[in-house]
Each structure stands twice: as C-alpha cells, then as structure tokens.
Design a protein around this motif. Structure first.
Motif, PDB file in Angstrom:
ATOM      1  N   ARG A 161       0.835  -1.205   0.000  1.00 41.03           N
ATOM      2  CA  ARG A 161       0.000   0.000   0.000  1.00 41.03           C
ATOM      3  C   ARG A 161       0.870   1.256   0.000  1.00 41.03           C
ATOM      4  O   ARG A 161       0.550   2.250  -0.676  1.00 41.03           O
ATOM      5  CB  ARG A 161      -0.923  -0.016   1.223  1.00 41.03           C
ATOM      6  CG  ARG A 161      -1.850   1.197   1.318  1.00 41.03           C
ATOM      7  CD  ARG A 161      -2.874   1.005   2.428  1.00 41.03           C
ATOM      8  NE  ARG A 161      -2.254   0.597   3.679  1.00 41.03           N
ATOM      9  CZ  ARG A 161      -1.656   1.429   4.516  1.00 41.03           C
ATOM     10  NH1 ARG A 161      -1.582   2.721   4.222  1.00 41.03           N
ATOM     11  NH2 ARG A 161      -1.136   0.978   5.649  1.00 41.03           N
TER      12      ARG A 161
ATOM     13  N   THR B 277       2.112   1.778  -3.516  1.00 41.57           N
ATOM     14  CA  THR B 277       1.031   2.288  -4.366  1.00 41.57           C
ATOM     15  C   THR B 277       0.803   3.774  -4.132  1.00 41.57           C
ATOM     16  O   THR B 277       0.644   4.563  -5.080  1.00 41.57           O
ATOM     17  CB  THR B 277      -0.263   1.507  -4.100  1.00 41.57           C
ATOM     18  OG1 THR B 277      -0.063   0.135  -4.430  1.00 41.57           O
ATOM     19  CG2 THR B 277      -1.420   2.056  -4.925  1.00 41.57           C
ATOM     20  N   THR B 278       0.802   4.179  -2.866  1.00 41.14           N
ATOM     21  CA  THR B 278       0.596   5.593  -2.523  1.00 41.14           C
ATOM     22  C   THR B 278       1.692   6.470  -3.098  1.00 41.14           C
ATOM     23  O   THR B 278       1.426   7.530  -3.693  1.00 41.14           O
ATOM     24  CB  THR B 278       0.541   5.758  -0.991  1.00 41.14           C
ATOM     25  OG1 THR B 278      -0.541   4.988  -0.462  1.00 41.14           O
ATOM     26  CG2 THR B 278       0.367   7.216  -0.598  1.00 41.14           C
TER      27      THR B 278
ATOM     28  N   THR C  88       3.796   5.762  -5.572  1.00 39.11           N
ATOM     29  CA  THR C  88       3.781   5.711  -7.028  1.00 39.11           C
ATOM     30  C   THR C  88       2.731   6.671  -7.592  1.00 39.11           C
ATOM     31  O   THR C  88       2.992   7.421  -8.542  1.00 39.11           O
ATOM     32  CB  THR C  88       3.499   4.286  -7.518  1.00 39.11           C
ATOM     33  OG1 THR C  88       4.511   3.397  -7.018  1.00 39.11           O
ATOM     34  CG2 THR C  88       3.473   4.219  -9.036  1.00 39.11           C
ATOM     35  N   ALA C  89       1.554   6.657  -6.990  1.00 33.69           N
ATOM     36  CA  ALA C  89       0.468   7.529  -7.454  1.00 33.69           C
ATOM     37  C   ALA C  89       0.814   8.997  -7.295  1.00 33.69           C
ATOM     38  O   ALA C  89       0.303   9.849  -8.041  1.00 33.69           O
ATOM     39  CB  ALA C  89      -0.817   7.210  -6.688  1.00 33.69           C
TER      40      ALA C  89
END
Length: 263
Positions: A77, A80-81, A83-84
C-alpha cells in the motif's frame, strides 16, 4: 522517472528531492522529515502511529503514510501511494529498535524475533518494494540507519548486535548489487544518541532509560543524525558516503563512555 527530476544546486548538491522516511513518528526519523521538508523536499513519512504522523504532516507538509514495514500488505500500500504521487528518488530506512539487555543465557525469543523482523526484514521489504522505482530513476539513493552495535558486540547487546550486524551485511551486499544501476547505498552508524524513545523501549523503565545518558556531556541528538542524513543524500550523486560512523566525543568507542560525576 529520470535524473532530471532531481534539481541540483550550483555546487552539485541535490537542492530538492523526494524521499520515503520510515520510523518517522519519533526520534531520528521525525527529525529527518522535519529537516528535509524544511529544505523543500517532498517527504512521505512512514510509521505505525497515525496520530503522530498526521501531526507531523500538519506541521511540516510531509505526506503521512501510516504503515507497518514488517507487513507485506502495508508495504504494498505504501508503494502504491508513493507511485500515485509521482515516486521518489531517495529511501531512508530509519525504522528499527532494540528490546531488552539480557545476555544470551537469558535471551527472550520474542525480543530477538521482534528486533530481527523490524531491523532486518522490515528494511528488506521496503527496499525490495522500491528498488524498481529507484533503479528507473537513474540516480536513486538508499540510506540505511544501522548502529555501532553492528560493528562490535557487547554484553547484554547480543540480540540487537545480531540484528544490526545482519542489517549491515544486507546493506553492504545491496551496495554491490545495485552499483550497476547507478543506485548509491549509504549506511549511517550512530553511537549514543539521546532520543525520546529508544532507551525507554529497550528497557521498559523511564528511570533506567534516563540513566543510560547520566553524566554524558552532550550525547548526540536526533537532529545531529538528521543533519548527517541530509548531508549524505544531498551530496552530488556520484559521491557515495558508503559508511558514516558517528559518536559523541564522550563515547570514543562502543564500550567506553565518559561520564561526569552527577551533582
């Protein structure tokens, strides 16, 4: 991402950057977040205690990402955070700690297990997750905060020694493995640092924790180590400060601490 996303100053030092800092809710991690954000860096502050992270984010502008670095889902997670939000060029693996001062004869398995999971496996999991991103950047940096406990063993320190020796070995191997990707790997090895929680968490008693620093003139502070971290990660990228051992003057060796008589 490419190297052009990290502006440099006229002397070649990175003027700004983007970093993940683990163990950011207190001590060295918190101080590192404060210093890097004050210098214009975008920082993702990572720790388990969401309330402390949110307060830090409000004060500094950092991005709070509550996560347990030993948990695979949390690490995924976190990736993902980040990367976004555009990714990072620097990873500061600061999370770690010690529990207990028992000798091997009285070692508590649960303490050794915790120290290995946090100091070694946690660092490995976060590093493994971000390696593709840092490689792709072209001029990535990983800084691992180990300890002088990873240089020499001492009575009552076997569990922490074992964890930090392992983390240090991993760091040395990582440096060799990632040089071909132009990824620099830095190790900072502090000695006696007076932080709000390290000794307390290790000893479980406020008076005993305070006694660790009794009579020591000017032990290192979290801010001292944060300043060294910031210096290392903003050096021109071709400059790799492989290993930085830092102790207070009052600690000329791991086993020797100069203490002044208390009034």
């Amino acid at each position: 991402m490419d190297s052009s996303s990290t502006p440099t100053s006229t002397d070649g030092r990175a003027s700004t950057g983007s970093a993940v800092v683990t163990g950011a809710s207190t001590g060295i991690g918190e101080a590192t977040v404060r210093l890097l954000t004050a210098r214009g860096w975008r920082v993702f502050a990572v720790a388990r205690r969401a309330d402390r992270l949110e307060a830090l984010a409000t004060e500094t502008g950092a991005v709070a990402v509550p996560a347990d670095i030993t948990d695979d889902d949390d690490v995924a997670r976190l990736l993902t955070t980040v990367t976004a939000a555009g990714g990072i060029d620097t990873l500061v693996n600061n999370a770690g700690g010690a529990r207990g001062v028992e000798r091997v004869a009285d070692a508590r398995t649960e303490d050794w297990d915790w120290m290995y999971r946090v100091n070694v496996l946690g660092t490995m999991k976060v590093t493994r997750a971000f390696l593709p991103m840092l490689r792709a950047h072209g001029e990535g940096t990983i800084l691992n905060l180990t300890s002088t406990a990873g240089l020499v063993g001492y009575e009552g320190g076997a569990g922490y020694n074992a964890a930090k020796f392992a983390e240090r070995g991993m760091t040395q191997a990582l440096r060799l493995e990632e040089a071909e990707h132009n990824l620099r790997v830095i190790e900072v090895l502090p000695g006696l640092v007076r932080t709000p929680e390290f000794a307390l968490n290790r000893l479980g008693d406020a008076a005993a924790a305070e006694n660790v620093y009794a009579g020591v003139e000017k032990p290192l502070t979290s801010e001292d180590i944060a300043d060294i971290i910031a210096y290392a990660v903003t050096a021109p990228h071709h400059v790799n400060l492989d290993e930085i051992v830092v102790r207070p003057v009052a600690q000329p060796a791991a086993h020797k601490v100069i203490r002044k008589p208390l009034d």
